[in-house]
Design an enzyme around this catalytic site. Structure first.
Site, short mmCIF file in Angstrom:
data_model
loop_
_atom_site.label_atom_id
_atom_site.label_comp_id
_atom_site.label_asym_id
_atom_site.label_seq_id
_atom_site.Cartn_x
_atom_site.Cartn_y
_atom_site.Cartn_z
CB CYS A 103 -0.89 -0.01 1.24
SG CYS A 103 -1.87 1.49 1.41
CB CYS A 154 -2.87 4.82 6.46
SG CYS A 154 -4.15 3.85 7.22
CB CYS A 159 -0.51 -1.32 7.76
SG CYS A 159 -2.02 -2.04 7.13
CB CYS A 187 -8.02 -0.36 2.96
SG CYS A 187 -7.27 -1.20 4.36
CD GLN A 242 -13.77 -11.79 17.39
OE1 GLN A 242 -12.79 -11.27 16.89
NE2 GLN A 242 -13.89 -11.99 18.68
CE1 TYR A 286 -15.20 -8.10 30.74
CE2 TYR A 286 -14.65 -10.37 31.31
CZ TYR A 286 -14.68 -9.03 31.63
OH TYR A 286 -14.18 -8.62 32.84
CD GLU A 341 -21.27 -7.76 25.44
OE1 GLU A 341 -20.23 -8.45 25.37
OE2 GLU A 341 -21.27 -6.52 25.33
CB CYS A 399 -7.77 -8.17 21.90
SG CYS A 399 -8.69 -7.16 23.06
N1 SAH Z 1 -16.43 -12.97 22.90
C1 SAH Z 1 -17.02 -12.06 21.95
C2 SAH Z 1 -16.76 -10.58 22.23
C3 SAH Z 1 -15.40 -10.18 22.65
S1 SAH Z 1 -15.11 -8.44 22.65
C4 SAH Z 1 -16.56 -12.41 20.55
O1 SAH Z 1 -15.62 -13.16 20.39
O2 SAH Z 1 -17.16 -11.93 19.60
C5 SAH Z 1 -15.35 -7.99 24.32
C6 SAH Z 1 -16.81 -7.82 24.71
O3 SAH Z 1 -16.85 -7.43 26.06
C7 SAH Z 1 -17.55 -6.74 23.94
O4 SAH Z 1 -18.71 -7.29 23.39
C8 SAH Z 1 -17.89 -5.68 25.01
O5 SAH Z 1 -19.12 -5.04 24.79
C9 SAH Z 1 -17.92 -6.51 26.25
N2 SAH Z 1 -17.67 -5.83 27.54
C10 SAH Z 1 -16.88 -4.77 27.78
N3 SAH Z 1 -16.82 -4.52 29.10
C11 SAH Z 1 -17.59 -5.45 29.72
C12 SAH Z 1 -17.90 -5.72 31.08
N4 SAH Z 1 -17.43 -4.98 32.06
N5 SAH Z 1 -18.71 -6.78 31.33
C13 SAH Z 1 -19.21 -7.55 30.35
N6 SAH Z 1 -18.94 -7.33 29.04
C14 SAH Z 1 -18.14 -6.30 28.73
#
Ligand code: SAH
Length: 496
Positions: free
Chosen positions: A73, A79, A82, A165, A304, A333, A354, A430
């Site tokens: 790119c 940008c 990357c 991109c 994702q 989460y 969540e 992550c």
């Molecule tokens: N496991 C899912 C999402 C992971 S991302 C997947 O793989 O798709 C992390 C997630 O945590 C997001 O959806 C976000 O909204 C949520 N989150 C953030 N803070 C939080 C909290 N304190 N308690 C519960 N969920 C939370």
């Protein structure tokens, strides 16, 4: 040696910062150089001098690193998306493996040889470009007043035109060009952040990699009886693009940098597209092993962004969870329940937690659509829902899976997990720095770290996912955790 701004210095790049900058030293004094690749010998211009280090700009590569490649790119420097595109993909993977490893040692306090023993090789991508299923392009104007789509230059709000991109799907370019052409032909104004004027703000494009369905959502600044001038003409051309399945608008009249408005109106096709995530064999090159789970995705849903690597990540999560069909699993989460529904196929019962109510709605709908009846979802903060359910109802878990955002798990959440004493904890992360911090707490609380594996979801960037498995130390094995750094310090030698 004293350095000052604009000095020209020759350095050999010996290391990489966690943000992807090359690090070179002169008499032990480090320079952080954006766009420099480990192994480069380079002439740099000093841009900022600090007491213990400086920043420099790459002026000329005198001897290129063996890891240096020609970036695909032309905008990669401007940008900033990357950060490491000039580094070979093989070297990027080593960088990410090392990043996770170093965080486990520095922040987690695990011994280097212990980390070497439990870390599995990072899972790389077969094709490190065109992996993102979602793109959000801002729309603006160039100096001549023509509408452009592109990216924000550095930390500014001026848009550099680029519809291609290389991390996104090929279709993005054609879709954006059709929209820009329409804007030009029918005098549709572009939004200007400074004044709050102009109609077209962003274009969101999503593609279901399995279904091949494409979704376009136009984010606009007002609605006055017609969403977009000469909308029928635009739809006529857009709907000819193969795979086009859903076109919508979202109205966002607020002067914020939040992209999507609260409402979405479908103007053509379906409200949602679908995508399927399959279980893969983690021991045999991640080949497909069975039917998948199909998710329906709206413009506002979280999903994702790298579906190919996500299948590998979730398959590892399933593997690490070690389910036999008898287990009660908590998935904290859980987002739209992607991991939860994956786990449900092999568990007795799954509970997801969540914070975003809409995501939980999606999770319930996705469970129903896939005929999954052993998954239940709760809205709320993991650090509130879990303690409450545990204290009041005495809920139980054989396995707890967590996948928190970058800041990691809240301490109240970790504490409750420790009280609940599941046999296994699977931690998907992550950000390996907060992962290391939390693993340390869990290990101090009676768990043993068994495995850690990186999964590259974001090639060309400095980010990486990691997944880890912890098991409960049985009553007899509990007496001593022998790999903590505190103990290394106690006994005064490096390896304890
Ligand atoms: N496991 C899912 C999402 C992971 S991302 C997947 O793989 O798709 C992390 C997630 O945590 C997001 O959806 C976000 O909204 C949520 N989150 C953030 N803070 C939080 C909290 N304190 N308690 C519960 N969920 C939370």
């Amino acid at each position: 040696m004293e350095f000052k701004k604009n000095d020209i210095v020759t350095v050999t790049i010996e290391d990489i910062s966690s943000e992807g900058e090359g690090i070179g030293k002169v008499n032990g004094y480090p320079f952080f150089v954006k766009d420099a690749v480990i192994g480069d010998k380079a002439k740099i211009r000093v841009t900022k001098v600090k007491k213990n280090y400086s920043f420099g700009r790459l002026e000329e590569v005198l001897e290129p690193s063996p890891y240096r490649v020609e970036p695909v790119c032309v905008y990669h420097k401007q940008c900033g998306g990357c950060q490491i595109q000039a580094m070979s993909y093989e070297r990027q993977l080593i960088f990410k493996q090392d990043k996770i490893k170093n965080n486990l040692i520095r922040i987690g306090g695990f011994k280097p040889e212990f980390v070497d023993r439990i870390m599995e090789p990072i899972v790389g991508m077969e094709n490190p470009f065109r992996y993102r299923n979602k793109a959000q392009y801002p729309i603006g104007c160039d100096k001549e007043g023509n509408p452009v789509a592109g990216f924000y230059a550095g930390r500014t709000h001026s848009i550099i035109a680029n519809t291609n991109c290389y991390l996104g799907v090929e279709e993005n370019k054609e879709i954006l060009e059709v929209i820009l052409e329409h804007m030009k032909n029918y005098h549709v104004s572009a939004y200007d952040e400074a004044t709050g004027k102009g109609l077209m703000r962003h274009v969101l494009i999503r593609k279901g990699f399995t279904s091949k369905e494409i979704m376009v959502c136009l984010v606009i600044n007002w609605y006055k009886g017609e969403y977009i001038p000469s909308q029928e003409k635009l739809l006529e051309v857009l709907t000819r693009i193969p795979g086009m399945a859903s076109i919508s608008v979202s109205i966002n009249t607020e002067n914020t940098n939040v992209i999507m408005g609260r409402e979405v109106h479908t103007i053509w096709g379906k409200e949602r597209i679908t995508d399927t995530i399959h279980v893969r064999d983690t021991l045999h090159e991640f080949v497909l092993t069975g039917a998948g789970i199909t998710f329906s995705i709206s413009p506002l849903s979280f999903y994702q962004v790298n579906p190919v690597q996500t299948e590998k990540l979730y398959s590892l999560a399933l593997d690490y969870a070690g389910l036999t069909g008898e287990e009660t699993v908590w998935d904290l989460y859980c987002g739209i329940g992607t991991i939860s529904l994956f786990l449900a196929g092999k568990a007795k019962q799954v509970y997801g937690v969540e914070i975003v109510p809409q995501a939980i709605e999606d999770a319930k709908e996705n469970a129903a659509n896939n005929g999954i009846t052993n998954a239940q979802f709760f809205v709320g903060k993991a650090e509130e829902v879990l303690p409450e359910k545990y204290e009041k109802e005495g809920v139980f878990a054989d396995v707890i899976v967590v996948d928190p955002p970058r800041k990691g798990c809240d301490s109240a959440c970790l504490e409750t997990m420790l009280k609940m004493q599941p046999e296994r904890i699977v931690y998907v992360s992550c950000d390996s720095a907060t992962l290391a911090r939390d693993l340390k707490i869990l290990c101090e609380g009676g768990y043993e770290l068994k495995k850690v594996r990186g999964v590259d979801q974001f090639s060309m960037t400095v980010h990486t996912e990691a997944i880890s498995l912890l098991t409960k130390i049985s009553a007899t094995g509990k007496k001593k955790i022998s790999y903590r750094e505190e103990e290394i310090a106690d006994c005064g030698c490096i390896y304890g």
